[in-house]
Design an enzyme around this catalytic site. Structure first.
Site, PDB file in Angstrom:
ATOM      1  N   HIS A  73      37.258  46.608  47.696  1.00 15.41           N
ATOM      2  CA  HIS A  73      37.217  48.284  47.601  1.00 15.41           C
ATOM      3  C   HIS A  73      35.900  48.626  48.457  1.00 15.41           C
ATOM      4  CE1 HIS A  73      40.102  48.698  44.357  1.00 15.41           C
ATOM      5  NE2 HIS A  73      39.587  47.544  44.003  1.00 15.41           N
ATOM      6  N   ASN A 145      43.501  51.561  39.334  1.00 18.50           N
ATOM      7  CA  ASN A 145      44.105  51.524  40.662  1.00 18.50           C
ATOM      8  C   ASN A 145      45.375  52.555  40.302  1.00 18.50           C
ATOM      9  OD1 ASN A 145      42.659  49.416  41.851  1.00 18.50           O
ATOM     10  ND2 ASN A 145      43.963  47.872  41.275  1.00 18.50           N
ATOM     11  N   PHE A 158      40.599  35.857  39.880  1.00 20.86           N
ATOM     12  CA  PHE A 158      40.243  36.919  40.886  1.00 20.86           C
ATOM     13  C   PHE A 158      39.359  36.575  42.426  1.00 20.86           C
ATOM     14  CE2 PHE A 158      37.603  40.760  42.280  1.00 20.86           C
ATOM     15  CZ  PHE A 158      38.651  41.711  42.493  1.00 20.86           C
TER      16      PHE A 158
END
Ligand code: HDD
Length: 689
Positions: A73, A145, A158
């Site tokens: 991000h 999101n 992740f």
């Protein structure tokens, strides 16, 4: 008022000396600077002196202007706003932010996931939708999101997901996209990612505007009322302007036309007073509902169909102020899923539990200090007191000796510092059902084993156009997989568990044989399709917040132009004039109309619909202008409404524009058409899988 006296130095450079109210230029330590153009040197042509602290401080500070970008991000755009609670949910949550009528300051940051901070705005990617509520009981961060599910079920995966999707480790490309070997290698080996793959390959990852995206908290959270009773909840943001996406070819061309398409769109909307708004909705359910579902509500790869638990609107968020400084605010804002307030609580979702560590940890690495909460954009707006002290970049100056607790300093008339409050406890203790306890195991519940039913639900809830877009995206992305021949068949083998027709279309589009179906950990079931999952079934026929590009040239009819502008603006849309020269075009009445954009730099992909208003002579001139032909051709190819004057017909013909419901004259029919996209046109302009 700034009042500057200007003089010229020996080198011809400009010196601006302060006088009147203009502030004096100083060093960081407040020492006035007499000359910001020349460093201190020995003699006119001699060496620069080490003692020049003005030079050294300036360069030293500049050298350290950058901080590490976010590991994910990194590319984002932020804005300030307000959240107003509009419904009484005190039976569900005691959080002050939900008190009916309560207004709470918010800061929102939207982002792409995979690209670096300097990457473009419109790649195919998930969008981050992070909201910081500065409530009177502390900060609540809803870090979500624009897609309601996630690729993985457990946070331990992740780093693998992100390593695989970001640019490849040796060659450092591709930037900001999943269409490459390592992402699909990983995804093809992770059946649990299938549901999110379907969302990622849909037009959800090609938003038209940040203002036209839904947002989701993704995980199941809890709401807790004043009696300590907990309910499960999923959070939704619904855009007032409706959901809208671009199509793939348009998104690709947008990258070329404007790297900052979404950032600019957000800024300009707020700047012109067209404030973006979202309603906050909740899906509330209890343990009995959770137990009755064929999926686990703690599994972040699953959603709860809105037909099963309707979304109840409880408030509205309005973004009404652009940032004053990008770095100080948008870059330094630190979102923490651990930031919750009494009345909101975590669930045992293993993905959420892992996030609770990661965000706090990453802020120390990004912002350099445990005191990042003191940076204005992160500081709570309510009072904050505790016994934490010192650390790098400490800006607070706590008085007295009370830096420990318990203490009895007050008995001596000293300030004893803050004390605990029961207000915080009901949250921490709230349980929705019997706490799960047992042996210490690295294991996943059997209820997490179905990886395909909801992917199927999503696919079968789309209309035919959306399904074609999904199939074509898989084909495009897998076509970009280079040397790893084993990967595309493995993806298709997974897709056979989702929908046989989808798998066949992808295999056919790739030109490969249909592989054997992948073995499913649990056989998928058919769930009832959910219209709420389709963009097309929920699009709002409106021009509000959109823009119409109006192509003109010398000779354009002034009255016709004014009528279109008026009609477009009456719909709360922007009318943007495009002409071969930015200085404008000489209209039929002899006046010169300035253009907002030059034709070469204002292709039709940046607009929602186009009007082409030309005279015979103007059209003749534009027939030799590739950008003008492309303007019409792309508007048609991107399924947009095209309103044209009769004289513009030769240009439309050259661009291959065929008559259909979206191609109109410049009257009322144009504005009505401009509120839609013409998906039925698509088979005439491209072959989809
Ligand atoms: Fe994350 C940033 C959303 C899973 C670790 N995440 C980040 C941002 C958003 C999300 C919107 C940007 C915040 C901003 O604008 O500053 N992340 C999600 C969602 C997830 C999710 C919706 C799943 C439901 N994330 C997730 C996991 C981990 C992280 C499982 C780690 C175990 N995310 C991070 C991070 C970031 C981040 C590395 C990078 C910058 C930051 O946190 O502040 O800690």
């Amino acid at each position: 008022m700034t009042d500057l006296k200007t003089s010229t130095g020996n080198g011809g450079e400009t010196h601006q000396q302060a006088s009147g109210d203009a502030p004096v230029l100083t060093t960081n330590h407040g020492v006035p600077v007499s000359d910001n153009q020349n460093s201190l040197r020995s003699g006119e042509r001699g060496p620069t002196l080490l003692e020049d602290f003005v030079l050294r401080e300036k360069i030293f500070h500049f050298d350290h202007e950058r901080i590490p970008e976010r590991i994910v991000h990194a590319r984002g755009s932020g804005a300030h706003g307000v959240f107003e609670a509009t419904d009484d949910i005190s039976d569900l949550s005691m959080a002050a932010v939900f008190t009916k009528g309560e207004k709470t300051e918010v800061f929102v940051r939207f982002s792409t996931v995979a690209g670096g901070a300097g990457s473009v705005d419109t790649p195919r990617d998930v969008r981050g939708f992070a909201v910081k509520f500065y409530t009177r009981e502390g900060n609540w961060d809803l870090v979500g999101n624009n897609i309601p599910v996630f690729f993985i079920q457990d946070a331990i995966k992740f780093p693998d997901l992100i390593h695989a999707v970001k640019m490849e480790a040796d060659r450092a490309y591709p930037q900001a996209g999943s269409a490459h070997d390592t992402f699909w290698d990983w995804a093809s080996l992770m059946p649990e990612s299938t549901h999110m793959q379907l969302w990622a390959m849909s037009d959800r990852t090609l938003p038209r505007s940040l203002r036209m995206m839904e947002g989701f908290g993704v995980h199941t959270f809890k709401l807790v009322n004043a009696e300590g009773k907990a309910s499960f909840v999923k959070f939704h943001w619904k855009p007032r302007l409706g959901i809208q996406s671009t199509i793939w070819d348009e998104a690709l061309k947008l990258q070329a036309a404007d790297n900052d398409y979404h950032r600019r769109d957000l800024w300009e909307s707020i700047d012109t007073g067209a404030f973006p708004e979202w309603d906050l909705g909740i899906q509330v359910f209890d343990q009995a509902f959770a137990d009755a579902q064929p999926y686990d509500v703690l599994d972040a790869t699953k959603l709860i169909p809105e037909e099963d638990v309707p979304v109840r609107i409880i408030g509205t968020m309005t973004l009404n102020r652009n940032v004053d400084n990008f770095f100080a605010e948008t870059e330094q804002v630190a979102f923490l899923p651990t930031n919750i307030v009494p009345g909101v609580d975590f669930s045992n979702d293993p993905l959420l539990q892992g996030r609770l560590f990661s965000y706090l940890d990453t802020q120390k690495s990004r912002l350099g200090t445990t005191n990042f909460h003191q940076i204005p954009i992160n500081a709570p707006r309510c009072p904050m007191h505790n016994f934490q002290r010192d650390g790098m970049m400490q800006t607070q100056v706590p008085k007295g000796r009370a830096n420990y607790e318990p203490n009895s300093l007050a008995a001596h008339g000293e300030d004893g510092g803050p004390r605990e409050s029961l207000a915080g406890f009901a949250t921490a203790n709230a349980a929705t059902g019997p706490d799960e306890q047992g042996d210490k195991l690295r294991i996943r519940a059997e209820t997490f084993a179905d990886h395909y039913s909801q992917a199927r639900l999503f696919y079968r809830s789309q209309d035919a156009h959306e399904q074609a877009h999904i199939a074509s995206s898989f084909v495009f992305e897998l076509s970009k997989v280079g040397v790893l021949d084993q990967v595309p068949p493995r993806v298709v083998a997974n897709l056979r568990n989702v929908d046989e027709d989808l798998a066949k279309r992808v295999a056919d589009g790739l030109g490969i044989d249909l592989p054997k179906k992948a073995k499913a950990a649990k056989e998928p079931i058919d769930m009832a399709p959910s219209d709420a999952l389709s963009i097309h079934k929920n699009m709002k026929p409106t021009l509000e917040g959109r823009s119409v590009g109006i192509l003109i040239a010398d000779g354009t009819d002034a009255a016709e132009l004014d009528a279109v502008i008026k009609a477009v603006e009456a719909e709360k849309a922007r009318a943007i004039i495009v002409a071969p020269k930015v200085g404008g075009a000489k209209l039929s009445d002899g006046t010169v109309r300035k253009a907002d954009g030059q034709l070469a730099g204002s292709p039709s992909q940046i607009f929602d619909a186009v009007a082409i208003i030309l005279s015979d002579a103007g059209c003749k001139a534009l027939l030799k202008e590739g950008a003008a032909v492309q303007f019409a051709m792309d508007a048609f190819g991107h399924l947009k409404a095209i309103g044209a004057s009769a004289a513009a017909k030769p240009l439309l013909d050259k661009a291959g524009v065929e008559a259909d419901a979206g191609v109109t004259d410049l009257g009322k029919a144009f504005v009505a058409a401009a509120k839609h996209r013409f998906y039925d046109r698509e088979p005439n302009v491209r072959t989809l899988a």
